[in-house]
Design a protein around this motif. Structure first.
Motif, PDB file in Angstrom:
ATOM      1  N   SER A 222     -23.065 -23.893 -14.160  1.00  0.00           N
ATOM      2  CA  SER A 222     -22.433 -24.548 -15.314  1.00  0.00           C
ATOM      3  C   SER A 222     -23.339 -24.556 -16.540  1.00  0.00           C
ATOM      4  O   SER A 222     -22.879 -24.776 -17.668  1.00  0.00           O
ATOM      5  CB  SER A 222     -22.035 -25.980 -14.955  1.00  0.00           C
ATOM      6  OG  SER A 222     -23.181 -26.735 -14.591  1.00  0.00           O
TER       7      SER A 222
ATOM      8  N   TYR B  97     -13.050 -23.303 -21.688  1.00  0.00           N
ATOM      9  CA  TYR B  97     -12.963 -23.141 -20.231  1.00  0.00           C
ATOM     10  C   TYR B  97     -11.818 -23.992 -19.664  1.00  0.00           C
ATOM     11  O   TYR B  97     -11.013 -23.508 -18.861  1.00  0.00           O
ATOM     12  CB  TYR B  97     -14.294 -23.537 -19.589  1.00  0.00           C
ATOM     13  CG  TYR B  97     -14.223 -23.762 -18.097  1.00  0.00           C
ATOM     14  CD1 TYR B  97     -14.077 -22.700 -17.208  1.00  0.00           C
ATOM     15  CD2 TYR B  97     -14.274 -25.064 -17.578  1.00  0.00           C
ATOM     16  CE1 TYR B  97     -13.995 -22.914 -15.842  1.00  0.00           C
ATOM     17  CE2 TYR B  97     -14.209 -25.286 -16.208  1.00  0.00           C
ATOM     18  CZ  TYR B  97     -14.066 -24.209 -15.340  1.00  0.00           C
ATOM     19  OH  TYR B  97     -13.977 -24.425 -13.992  1.00  0.00           O
ATOM     20  N   TYR B  98     -11.738 -25.259 -20.092  1.00  0.00           N
ATOM     21  CA  TYR B  98     -10.684 -26.145 -19.575  1.00  0.00           C
ATOM     22  C   TYR B  98      -9.295 -25.660 -19.995  1.00  0.00           C
ATOM     23  O   TYR B  98      -8.325 -25.796 -19.239  1.00  0.00           O
ATOM     24  CB  TYR B  98     -10.911 -27.578 -20.052  1.00  0.00           C
ATOM     25  CG  TYR B  98     -12.125 -28.222 -19.426  1.00  0.00           C
ATOM     26  CD1 TYR B  98     -12.359 -28.136 -18.056  1.00  0.00           C
ATOM     27  CD2 TYR B  98     -13.061 -28.908 -20.207  1.00  0.00           C
ATOM     28  CE1 TYR B  98     -13.482 -28.707 -17.482  1.00  0.00           C
ATOM     29  CE2 TYR B  98     -14.192 -29.490 -19.640  1.00  0.00           C
ATOM     30  CZ  TYR B  98     -14.403 -29.388 -18.272  1.00  0.00           C
ATOM     31  OH  TYR B  98     -15.510 -29.948 -17.706  1.00  0.00           O
TER      32      TYR B  98
ATOM     33  N   ASN C 229     -20.624 -17.278  -4.432  1.00  0.00           N
ATOM     34  CA  ASN C 229     -19.703 -17.384  -3.301  1.00  0.00           C
ATOM     35  C   ASN C 229     -20.037 -16.410  -2.176  1.00  0.00           C
ATOM     36  O   ASN C 229     -19.795 -16.694  -1.004  1.00  0.00           O
ATOM     37  CB  ASN C 229     -18.258 -17.150  -3.764  1.00  0.00           C
ATOM     38  CG  ASN C 229     -17.709 -18.322  -4.564  1.00  0.00           C
ATOM     39  OD1 ASN C 229     -18.231 -19.434  -4.482  1.00  0.00           O
ATOM     40  ND2 ASN C 229     -16.672 -18.074  -5.346  1.00  0.00           N
TER      41      ASN C 229
ATOM     42  N   HIS D 290      -8.533 -22.958 -17.473  1.00  0.00           N
ATOM     43  CA  HIS D 290      -9.088 -23.323 -16.176  1.00  0.00           C
ATOM     44  C   HIS D 290      -8.445 -22.535 -15.023  1.00  0.00           C
ATOM     45  O   HIS D 290      -9.152 -21.980 -14.165  1.00  0.00           O
ATOM     46  CB  HIS D 290      -8.913 -24.832 -15.950  1.00  0.00           C
ATOM     47  CG  HIS D 290      -9.484 -25.328 -14.669  1.00  0.00           C
ATOM     48  ND1 HIS D 290     -10.838 -25.435 -14.457  1.00  0.00           N
ATOM     49  CD2 HIS D 290      -8.881 -25.727 -13.518  1.00  0.00           C
ATOM     50  CE1 HIS D 290     -11.051 -25.892 -13.235  1.00  0.00           C
ATOM     51  NE2 HIS D 290      -9.889 -26.082 -12.646  1.00  0.00           N
ATOM     52  N   ARG D 291      -7.137 -22.466 -15.000  1.00  0.00           N
ATOM     53  CA  ARG D 291      -6.446 -21.801 -13.889  1.00  0.00           C
ATOM     54  C   ARG D 291      -6.739 -20.302 -13.877  1.00  0.00           C
ATOM     55  O   ARG D 291      -6.951 -19.707 -12.808  1.00  0.00           O
ATOM     56  CB  ARG D 291      -4.936 -22.045 -13.992  1.00  0.00           C
ATOM     57  CG  ARG D 291      -4.549 -23.484 -13.692  1.00  0.00           C
ATOM     58  CD  ARG D 291      -3.052 -23.661 -13.697  1.00  0.00           C
ATOM     59  NE  ARG D 291      -2.679 -25.040 -13.410  1.00  0.00           N
ATOM     60  CZ  ARG D 291      -1.436 -25.478 -13.378  1.00  0.00           C
ATOM     61  NH1 ARG D 291      -0.426 -24.637 -13.629  1.00  0.00           N
ATOM     62  NH2 ARG D 291      -1.185 -26.753 -13.105  1.00  0.00           N
TER      63      ARG D 291
ATOM     64  N   LYS E  31     -10.325 -19.783 -12.586  1.00  0.00           N
ATOM     65  CA  LYS E  31     -10.414 -19.974 -11.137  1.00  0.00           C
ATOM     66  C   LYS E  31      -9.806 -18.785 -10.388  1.00  0.00           C
ATOM     67  O   LYS E  31     -10.333 -18.336  -9.357  1.00  0.00           O
ATOM     68  CB  LYS E  31      -9.686 -21.265 -10.730  1.00  0.00           C
ATOM     69  CG  LYS E  31     -10.419 -22.540 -11.129  1.00  0.00           C
ATOM     70  CD  LYS E  31     -11.703 -22.704 -10.339  1.00  0.00           C
ATOM     71  CE  LYS E  31     -12.406 -24.002 -10.670  1.00  0.00           C
ATOM     72  NZ  LYS E  31     -13.717 -24.113  -9.988  1.00  0.00           N
ATOM     73  N   ASN E  32      -8.703 -18.281 -10.905  1.00  0.00           N
ATOM     74  CA  ASN E  32      -8.047 -17.136 -10.271  1.00  0.00           C
ATOM     75  C   ASN E  32      -8.942 -15.894 -10.341  1.00  0.00           C
ATOM     76  O   ASN E  32      -9.065 -15.134  -9.369  1.00  0.00           O
ATOM     77  CB  ASN E  32      -6.699 -16.874 -10.938  1.00  0.00           C
ATOM     78  CG  ASN E  32      -5.868 -15.859 -10.171  1.00  0.00           C
ATOM     79  OD1 ASN E  32      -5.730 -15.954  -8.947  1.00  0.00           O
ATOM     80  ND2 ASN E  32      -5.327 -14.893 -10.877  1.00  0.00           N
TER      81      ASN E  32
ATOM     82  N   ILE F 291     -12.195 -15.865 -10.547  1.00  0.00           N
ATOM     83  CA  ILE F 291     -13.318 -16.071  -9.627  1.00  0.00           C
ATOM     84  C   ILE F 291     -12.894 -15.714  -8.203  1.00  0.00           C
ATOM     85  O   ILE F 291     -13.626 -15.033  -7.467  1.00  0.00           O
ATOM     86  CB  ILE F 291     -13.822 -17.529  -9.687  1.00  0.00           C
ATOM     87  CG1 ILE F 291     -14.477 -17.816 -11.048  1.00  0.00           C
ATOM     88  CG2 ILE F 291     -14.826 -17.802  -8.566  1.00  0.00           C
ATOM     89  CD1 ILE F 291     -14.786 -19.284 -11.286  1.00  0.00           C
ATOM     90  N   ARG F 292     -11.683 -16.133  -7.833  1.00  0.00           N
ATOM     91  CA  ARG F 292     -11.174 -15.852  -6.476  1.00  0.00           C
ATOM     92  C   ARG F 292     -11.001 -14.356  -6.248  1.00  0.00           C
ATOM     93  O   ARG F 292     -11.422 -13.812  -5.211  1.00  0.00           O
ATOM     94  CB  ARG F 292      -9.838 -16.573  -6.262  1.00  0.00           C
ATOM     95  CG  ARG F 292      -9.242 -16.384  -4.869  1.00  0.00           C
ATOM     96  CD  ARG F 292      -7.866 -17.023  -4.774  1.00  0.00           C
ATOM     97  NE  ARG F 292      -6.959 -16.514  -5.793  1.00  0.00           N
ATOM     98  CZ  ARG F 292      -6.346 -15.321  -5.715  1.00  0.00           C
ATOM     99  NH1 ARG F 292      -6.578 -14.523  -4.674  1.00  0.00           N
ATOM    100  NH2 ARG F 292      -5.513 -14.939  -6.651  1.00  0.00           N
TER     101      ARG F 292
ATOM    102  N   ILE G 145     -17.709 -16.734 -14.566  1.00  0.00           N
ATOM    103  CA  ILE G 145     -16.880 -16.127 -13.513  1.00  0.00           C
ATOM    104  C   ILE G 145     -17.745 -15.249 -12.614  1.00  0.00           C
ATOM    105  O   ILE G 145     -17.679 -15.331 -11.379  1.00  0.00           O
ATOM    106  CB  ILE G 145     -15.732 -15.287 -14.131  1.00  0.00           C
ATOM    107  CG1 ILE G 145     -14.701 -16.203 -14.818  1.00  0.00           C
ATOM    108  CG2 ILE G 145     -15.063 -14.413 -13.078  1.00  0.00           C
ATOM    109  CD1 ILE G 145     -13.677 -15.455 -15.651  1.00  0.00           C
TER     110      ILE G 145
ATOM    111  N   GLU H 199     -20.257 -17.392 -10.498  1.00  0.00           N
ATOM    112  CA  GLU H 199     -19.587 -18.101  -9.412  1.00  0.00           C
ATOM    113  C   GLU H 199     -19.246 -17.160  -8.257  1.00  0.00           C
ATOM    114  O   GLU H 199     -19.435 -17.494  -7.080  1.00  0.00           O
ATOM    115  CB  GLU H 199     -18.308 -18.763  -9.931  1.00  0.00           C
ATOM    116  CG  GLU H 199     -18.536 -20.044 -10.696  1.00  0.00           C
ATOM    117  CD  GLU H 199     -18.906 -21.198  -9.779  1.00  0.00           C
ATOM    118  OE1 GLU H 199     -18.031 -21.724  -9.076  1.00  0.00           O
ATOM    119  OE2 GLU H 199     -20.103 -21.554  -9.740  1.00  0.00           O
TER     120      GLU H 199
END
Length: 588
Positions: A460, A329-330, A427, A333-334, A337-338, A340-341, A420, A423
């Motif tokens: 998590s 995951y780390y 949201n 990470h980017r 996050k993208n 998820i958005r 993903i 989350e």
């Protein structure tokens, strides 16, 4: 009788020591086999000595134990090992000692006479019959598949090392007894990579008699070392799947309370304590475990890391796997996050459309002066206006993930994709639950990472995803649907990530309750039935297929038109996002 047994034991041991040349070699002769056939018992002793002389007895027995540790079925594995050892040592020892050839022929004759009917019942048994017939009569006709297996075993006459025997045994087991073993549990390299520490942590009690329970790993190793050369077939073999006759379907299972308790405590130690009370667990099992799942049990847990009984090997393995999932995951990470958005924005836009007020003419509401003239003059006397609002809270989602051994190579990716999705749903405020499922022994384990109304911090927990054992998809889907049905939301959605191959063949172990092997058409029909049953109750079910193309037909049978094929697990959350949007847009 005691003196006679002692004399027989000494005679067989002397044969073994003479052949091996190692008088420190430990071996307990099978006197029960001698009672059935003295030639079989004598030949087994000779083979023990010959195998210890020409090959590494400890290395081979350790391979067998490691294979069983990784869920290899003991009975067929031992039978194939016995055949491979038989042909690896027979030519060598008969070349040195001519009298052994006569004992060998007599032993083969006795086996064919005593066990012919029983050997016919299994594929490994028929292979044994074919090989022993050739020992007695020379080359005989056989099918291409059988001839291929026979040739590979007979070629062990020229084996140069113990590793040659191990490779042949492993290949034959993966082809004959469990064609899905490599995919679910790993290759021969994976088997041999199992450490002694891992074996020592594992509970071997279920493989041993009560009087053998001290020093269990060493005791089991000794047991395997002695059994792997036995020519006699006294153990119960794993049967091939056969069509059941109607009169055979109902079976009475006699399992004592002590055995049940031991089985339950083993599951508890390796998967974590259940979060249900005893009464709740009993009630769920009575409701869910019926019909073809009547011999099974459901086990709900939040995982071994959340509710451990003790820090055993399985606990350490789960902890290490969680770390691996988090590292993956780390590393991404980017990207995560993208994603998820993007998924959150997709769902928000759809929900915004739902939440826009819809104005309708009605017989109640706000008066419309422009329509008052219709009173008494028109049949359409609706003079009021109402605003209707769609509620995003009317949706609930269940995400069910296959956690069987077939997903082992992509555990980190599966965890990331589920995270993903979770989350994004958090949201936009949609209640959802995320669970994984696998089947071990009679228990289908449902690992709940987060419940429907849990805080988003619980998302998590998904990184605790770890795979093992088999998968009884029909029962898992049935249990997930039961939880969804109890929710008050109007629109219910179940998303299932699987490889399209339900597979739950119960291991042949002492005290196991052995339901009918759950695989092939039998399992596909059951899983499809549970999916259709949920849909008839108004629950939308989406199957996300992440397996091989050859299994697509099975996936279509299970999920019908509502399934998605993803070639890469990274496509999971986008595919599910589009499906959720489709469901959200239905009533807009």
């Amino acid at each position: 009788m005691d003196e006679l047994e002692l004399e027989l034991e000494n005679r067989i041991k002397n044969l073994m020591w003479t052949v091996s040349g190692d008088y420190a070699l430990e071996f307990k002769p099978d006197l029960a086999a001698f009672a059935r056939s003295r030639y079989v018992a004598l030949y087994d002793g000779i083979k023990q000595g010959a195998f210890a002389r020409y090959f590494d007895r400890e290395a081979f027995s350790m391979y067998l134990v490691k294979k069983i540790y990784l869920h290899g079925m003991e009975a067929p594995l031992m039978q194939l090992a016995q055949l491979c050892i038989e042909f690896a040592v027979s030519a060598r020892i008969t070349a040195e000692r001519e009298g052994v050839a006569t004992i060998r022929r007599k032993a083969c004759e006795d086996i064919l006479e005593m066990d012919f009917a029983r050997l016919q019942e299994t594929l490994t048994g028929r292979l044994k019959l074919a090989l022993f017939k050739e020992v007695l009569n020379g080359k005989e006709p056989a099918t291409a598949r059988m001839r291929n297996w026979m040739d590979r075993i007979e070629e062990l006459e020229y084996a140069e090392s113990t590793m040659d025997i191990i490779r042949t045994t492993d290949t034959l087991y993966n082809e004959i007894a469990d064609p899905y073993f490599e995919r679910r549990h790993g290759s021969l390299e994976t088997v041999l990579a199992v450490t002694n520490e891992e074996l020592a942590e594992f509970s071997w009690k279920d493989y041993l008699k009560e009087e053998e329970l001290e020093d269990t790993l060493e005791t089991y190793l000794d047991q395997v070392a002695q059994n792997m050369t036995n020519l006699d077939m006294l153990e119960q073999a794993e049967k091939e799947e056969k069509p059941e006759k109607k009169e055979d379907k109902k079976r009475v299972l006699v399992v004592d309370e002590k055995a049940l308790e031991r089985m339950y405590s083993y599951v508890e130690r390796n998967y974590g304590k259940t979060f249900l009370t005893e009464m709740e667990e009993k009630r769920v099992n009575q409701l869910m475990c019926r019909g073809i799942h009547g011999d099974c049990s459901l086990y709900f847990t939040r995982g071994i890391l959340k509710t451990p009984v003790l820090r055993n090997y399985q606990y350490e393995y789960a902890r290490k796997q969680k770390d691996k999932n988090l590292y993956e995951y780390y590393d991404n990470h980017r990207i995560v996050k993208n994603n998820i958005r993007i998924l959150t924005d997709m769902l928000k836009k759809t929900l915004t459309l739902r939440e826009e007020a819809e104005e309708l003419l009605s017989d109640r509401g706000r008066v419309l002066p422009s329509r008052l003239w219709r009173i008494g003059r028109s049949e359409d006397a609706r003079v009021f206006e109402r605003c209707l609002y769609q509620d995003s809270g009317s949706f609930v989602v269940d995400v069910l993930i296959d956690a069987s051994g077939s997903q082992r190579s992509r555990q980190g990716q599966v965890a990331i994709q589920a995270y993903i999705l979770s989350e994004a749903l958090s949201n936009v405020g949609i209640a959802h639950r995320v669970m994984s499922f696998c089947t071990f022994w009679d228990y289908t384990i449902l690992h709940e990472f987060r419940d429907y109304d849990a805080d988003r911090r619980e998302n998590s927990n998904i990184f605790e995803y770890v795979t093992s054992s088999n998968n009884r998809d029909g029962l898992a889907i049935k249990a997930a649907g039961y939880g969804l049905s109890a929710r008050e939301e109007e629109h219910k959605i179940l998303i299932v990530l699987s490889d399209g191959r339900p597979y739950d063949v119960i291991l042949n172990r002492p005290n196991a309750r052995n339901p009918q092997p759950y695989h092939g058409e039998y399992a596909i029909k059951d899983t499809g039935f549970e999916v259709r049953k949920l849909r008839s109750q108004g629950i939308c079910v989406l199957g996300v297929f992440a397996g091989e193309e050859k299994d697509l037909a099975a996936e279509k049978k299970i999920f019908g038109k509502d399934f998605a094929y993803i070639r890469d697990i990274s496509g999971f959350s986008p595919v599910v996002g589009r499906y959720l949007m489709k469901q959200l847009e239905k009533d807009t």
